[in-house]
Design a protein around this motif. Structure first.
Motif, PDB file in Angstrom:
ATOM      1  N   LEU A  46       0.829  -1.201   0.000  1.00 57.62           N
ATOM      2  CA  LEU A  46       0.000   0.000   0.000  1.00 57.62           C
ATOM      3  C   LEU A  46       0.870   1.261   0.000  1.00 57.62           C
ATOM      4  N   PHE A  47       1.891   1.278   0.846  1.00 55.85           N
ATOM      5  CA  PHE A  47       2.787   2.432   0.919  1.00 55.85           C
ATOM      6  C   PHE A  47       3.511   2.669  -0.404  1.00 55.85           C
ATOM      7  N   SER A  48       4.016   1.601  -1.012  1.00 51.54           N
ATOM      8  CA  SER A  48       4.751   1.781  -2.268  1.00 51.54           C
ATOM      9  C   SER A  48       3.833   2.222  -3.399  1.00 51.54           C
ATOM     10  N   THR A  49       2.609   1.721  -3.422  1.00 53.03           N
ATOM     11  CA  THR A  49       1.667   2.134  -4.462  1.00 53.03           C
ATOM     12  C   THR A  49       1.307   3.602  -4.321  1.00 53.03           C
ATOM     13  N   ILE A  50       1.022   4.027  -3.092  1.00 55.49           N
ATOM     14  CA  ILE A  50       0.676   5.438  -2.860  1.00 55.49           C
ATOM     15  C   ILE A  50       1.852   6.349  -3.195  1.00 55.49           C
ATOM     16  N   SER A  51       3.067   5.972  -2.771  1.00 56.89           N
ATOM     17  CA  SER A  51       4.231   6.828  -3.058  1.00 56.89           C
ATOM     18  C   SER A  51       4.535   6.864  -4.551  1.00 56.89           C
ATOM     19  N   ASN A  52       4.291   5.777  -5.270  1.00 57.23           N
ATOM     20  CA  ASN A  52       4.513   5.772  -6.711  1.00 57.23           C
ATOM     21  C   ASN A  52       3.518   6.683  -7.412  1.00 57.23           C
ATOM     22  N   ILE A  53       2.261   6.665  -6.994  1.00 60.48           N
ATOM     23  CA  ILE A  53       1.253   7.544  -7.588  1.00 60.48           C
ATOM     24  C   ILE A  53       1.592   9.003  -7.313  1.00 60.48           C
ATOM     25  N   LYS A  54       2.036   9.305  -6.092  1.00 62.54           N
ATOM     26  CA  LYS A  54       2.407  10.689  -5.763  1.00 62.54           C
ATOM     27  C   LYS A  54       3.629  11.140  -6.544  1.00 62.54           C
ATOM     28  N   SER A  55       4.603  10.237  -6.729  1.00 63.88           N
ATOM     29  CA  SER A  55       5.815  10.644  -7.444  1.00 63.88           C
ATOM     30  C   SER A  55       5.546  10.881  -8.921  1.00 63.88           C
ATOM     31  N   ARG A  56       4.592  10.181  -9.476  1.00 66.57           N
ATOM     32  CA  ARG A  56       4.241  10.432 -10.880  1.00 66.57           C
ATOM     33  C   ARG A  56       3.653  11.820 -11.061  1.00 66.57           C
ATOM     34  N   LYS A  57       2.928  12.287 -10.059  1.00 67.93           N
ATOM     35  CA  LYS A  57       2.319  13.615 -10.145  1.00 67.93           C
ATOM     36  C   LYS A  57       3.346  14.718  -9.937  1.00 67.93           C
ATOM     37  N   ASN A  58       4.388  14.436  -9.178  1.00 68.56           N
ATOM     38  CA  ASN A  58       5.344  15.475  -8.803  1.00 68.56           C
ATOM     39  C   ASN A  58       6.699  15.260  -9.473  1.00 68.56           C
ATOM     40  N   LYS A  59       6.731  15.135 -10.767  1.00 66.35           N
ATOM     41  CA  LYS A  59       7.998  14.954 -11.476  1.00 66.35           C
ATOM     42  C   LYS A  59       8.887  16.188 -11.358  1.00 66.35           C
ATOM     43  N   SER A  60       8.279  17.373 -11.363  1.00 63.99           N
ATOM     44  CA  SER A  60       9.083  18.587 -11.256  1.00 63.99           C
ATOM     45  C   SER A  60       9.715  18.678  -9.865  1.00 63.99           C
ATOM     46  N   LEU A  61       8.982  18.249  -8.840  1.00 61.22           N
ATOM     47  CA  LEU A  61       9.530  18.250  -7.486  1.00 61.22           C
ATOM     48  C   LEU A  61      10.669  17.251  -7.370  1.00 61.22           C
ATOM     49  N   GLU A  62      10.542  16.129  -8.035  1.00 65.45           N
ATOM     50  CA  GLU A  62      11.597  15.124  -8.004  1.00 65.45           C
ATOM     51  C   GLU A  62      12.866  15.641  -8.677  1.00 65.45           C
ATOM     52  N   LYS A  63      12.699  16.372  -9.784  1.00 67.70           N
ATOM     53  CA  LYS A  63      13.862  16.947 -10.453  1.00 67.70           C
ATOM     54  C   LYS A  63      14.525  17.997  -9.583  1.00 67.70           C
TER      55      LYS A  63
END
Length: 132
Positions: A46-63
């Motif tokens: 559950l944690f990995s699925t939620i974090s993966n969905i959030k990271s897809r939305k925040n690509k600019s934040l990841e960069k």
């Protein structure tokens, strides 16, 4: 930031499978630890699925959060490693000397070395990050 979704997914599936195997094969009357393993695998999934969905939305934040490994980081890593080694070698020698006179179980000696290594590494990294 490294994407750890696949590693977390594989670990969670592995934990769920191991938990189901424990539940099926364990014929004890008491509490079965397989349920805890399945629950832990489900939580990680559950944690990995939620974090993966959030990271897809925040690509600019990841960069933005991605940091280049520069010379300062290499210098800090080198100094931390050397300082940790300088402290760890005398500690190991003292423990070796003490085991001649006092009976120290191997697990306790390794635990002492591991805890001191983590404390020394954390403290020296904070110090050198602040100083440099």
């Amino acid at each position: 930031m490294k994407n750890l979704f696949m590693q977390r997914l594989l670990v969670s599936i592995l934990l769920i499978v191991i938990g189901f195997i424990q539940v099926i094969l364990d014929a004890s009357v008491g509490f079965n630890n397989g349920y805890i393993t399945v629950l832990l695998g489900g939580i990680i999934l559950l944690f990995s699925t939620i974090s993966n969905i959030k990271s897809r939305k925040n690509k600019s934040l990841e960069k933005e959060l991605a940091k280049e490994y520069d010379e300062r980081d290499a210098l800090i890593d080198g100094k931390v490693a050397r300082f940790t080694l300088y402290i760890l070698i005398p500690e190991i020698l003292i423990l070796m000397f003490l085991t001649n006179f006092v009976l120290i179980p191997t697990n306790n000696a390794l635990f002492i070395i591991l805890i001191s290594l983590m404390i020394i590494e954390f403290g020296s990294r904070k110090y050198y990050t602040h100083i440099l």
